[in-house]
Design a protein around this motif. Structure first.
Motif, PDB file in Angstrom:
ATOM      1  N   LYS A 164       0.836  -1.201   0.000  1.00 52.74           N
ATOM      2  CA  LYS A 164       0.000   0.000   0.000  1.00 52.74           C
ATOM      3  C   LYS A 164       0.869   1.249   0.000  1.00 52.74           C
ATOM      4  O   LYS A 164       0.609   2.210  -0.741  1.00 52.74           O
ATOM      5  N   LEU A 165       1.928   1.237   0.808  1.00 54.09           N
ATOM      6  CA  LEU A 165       2.831   2.389   0.872  1.00 54.09           C
ATOM      7  C   LEU A 165       3.574   2.590  -0.446  1.00 54.09           C
ATOM      8  O   LEU A 165       3.776   3.725  -0.894  1.00 54.09           O
ATOM      9  N   LYS A 166       3.978   1.470  -1.081  1.00 56.85           N
ATOM     10  CA  LYS A 166       4.667   1.577  -2.359  1.00 56.85           C
ATOM     11  C   LYS A 166       3.755   2.216  -3.412  1.00 56.85           C
ATOM     12  O   LYS A 166       4.199   3.062  -4.204  1.00 56.85           O
ATOM     13  N   LYS A 167       2.473   1.824  -3.422  1.00 59.03           N
ATOM     14  CA  LYS A 167       1.529   2.404  -4.371  1.00 59.03           C
ATOM     15  C   LYS A 167       1.309   3.882  -4.084  1.00 59.03           C
ATOM     16  O   LYS A 167       1.223   4.708  -5.003  1.00 59.03           O
ATOM     17  N   GLU A 168       1.219   4.225  -2.791  1.00 60.49           N
ATOM     18  CA  GLU A 168       1.017   5.624  -2.428  1.00 60.49           C
ATOM     19  C   GLU A 168       2.220   6.470  -2.815  1.00 60.49           C
ATOM     20  O   GLU A 168       2.071   7.600  -3.288  1.00 60.49           O
ATOM     21  N   ILE A 169       3.428   5.898  -2.610  1.00 58.81           N
ATOM     22  CA  ILE A 169       4.643   6.626  -2.980  1.00 58.81           C
ATOM     23  C   ILE A 169       4.686   6.851  -4.488  1.00 58.81           C
ATOM     24  O   ILE A 169       5.021   7.943  -4.973  1.00 58.81           O
ATOM     25  N   SER A 170       4.334   5.809  -5.261  1.00 51.28           N
ATOM     26  CA  SER A 170       4.318   5.926  -6.716  1.00 51.28           C
ATOM     27  C   SER A 170       3.300   6.971  -7.169  1.00 51.28           C
ATOM     28  O   SER A 170       3.588   7.808  -8.027  1.00 51.28           O
ATOM     29  N   ARG A 171       2.124   6.913  -6.561  1.00 49.27           N
ATOM     30  CA  ARG A 171       1.074   7.868  -6.916  1.00 49.27           C
ATOM     31  C   ARG A 171       1.477   9.295  -6.551  1.00 49.27           C
ATOM     32  O   ARG A 171       1.286  10.234  -7.323  1.00 49.27           O
ATOM     33  N   ASP A 172       2.064   9.449  -5.372  1.00 48.63           N
ATOM     34  CA  ASP A 172       2.477  10.776  -4.930  1.00 48.63           C
ATOM     35  C   ASP A 172       3.631  11.308  -5.767  1.00 48.63           C
ATOM     36  O   ASP A 172       3.730  12.516  -6.015  1.00 48.63           O
TER      37      ASP A 172
END
Length: 211
Positions: free
Chosen positions: A171-179
């Motif tokens: 979830k954090l990896k996806k959020e980092i990518s999105r951000d």
């Protein structure tokens, strides 16, 4: 048989890493102060914390011997659990006072089990050898039944926690990518605004010059 299962199933959980000494779950003879005098007892140190251990021990004694221990339950959490004038048949067919002292130690809990057969007359290896050995067998059988379940629960909790952490990581990896994409987009937008601001300033200077 139960004791054999205990040592074979949970050996891996009791071995401390890096070659340190494994936990010894064999009851040994000990001494406890009770009614202003030292009394013989069986003592063992285990990993579960005291309250959890007290509840499990109370349930075991109730299920196997139909003896109700007082001292743990609703609004009660004493160090000394007791059953007075109780018949614990593996120990004796006669009523006795059955005691268990459970307190926290550096690794988990310390258990001490002892019994008063008659007023002031406690089971020990010299005067009441059979009764004293019977207490040890009760404690060993409890450990053989309870500890594997306890460690399996700990392993299951650890596995569940690993799954939770893995999900959280994704979830954090996806959020980092999105951000990161959002930041990149914002940087482009900021640069566009900067150019528009510069153009606006140039036009403003030109207008002031004409004025």
């Amino acid at each position: 048989m139960k004791r054999y299962i205990l040592y074979s199933i949970i050996a891996a959980f009791l071995t401390i890493p890096f070659g340190l000494k494994a936990q010894d779950i064999t009851p040994s003879e000990g001494i406890i102060a009770h009614n202003d005098a030292p009394r013989a007892c069986w003592v063992v140190n285990v990993d579960p914390e005291p309250k959890t251990l007290k509840k499990a021990w109370k349930d075991y004694v109730k299920d196997d011997f139909d003896v109700s221990l007082k001292g743990i339950g609703f609004l009660a959490n004493r160090d000394l659990l007791s059953a007075e004038e109780a018949v614990v048949r593996p120990i004796s067919p006669d009523p006795l006072n059955f005691y268990t002292h459970i307190v926290e130690d550096v690794n988990g809990s310390e258990i001490k089990v002892f019994a008063e057969l008659n007023p002031g007359d406690y089971a020990n290896r010299s005067d009441h050898t059979g009764e004293f050995r019977a207490m040890r067998r009760i404690l060993e059988d409890f450990l053989a039944e309870y500890l594997p379940t306890y460690y399996q629960s700990r392993v299951k909790d650890a596995e569940n926690r690993m799954v939770e952490l893995a999900d959280e990581r994704e979830k954090l990896k996806k959020e980092i990518s999105r951000d990161s994409e959002r930041i990149s987009s914002l940087e482009e937008e900021i640069e566009q605004r900067r150019l528009e601001l510069q153009s606006n300033q140039d036009k403003l200077k030109l207008a002031e010059s004409k004025l």
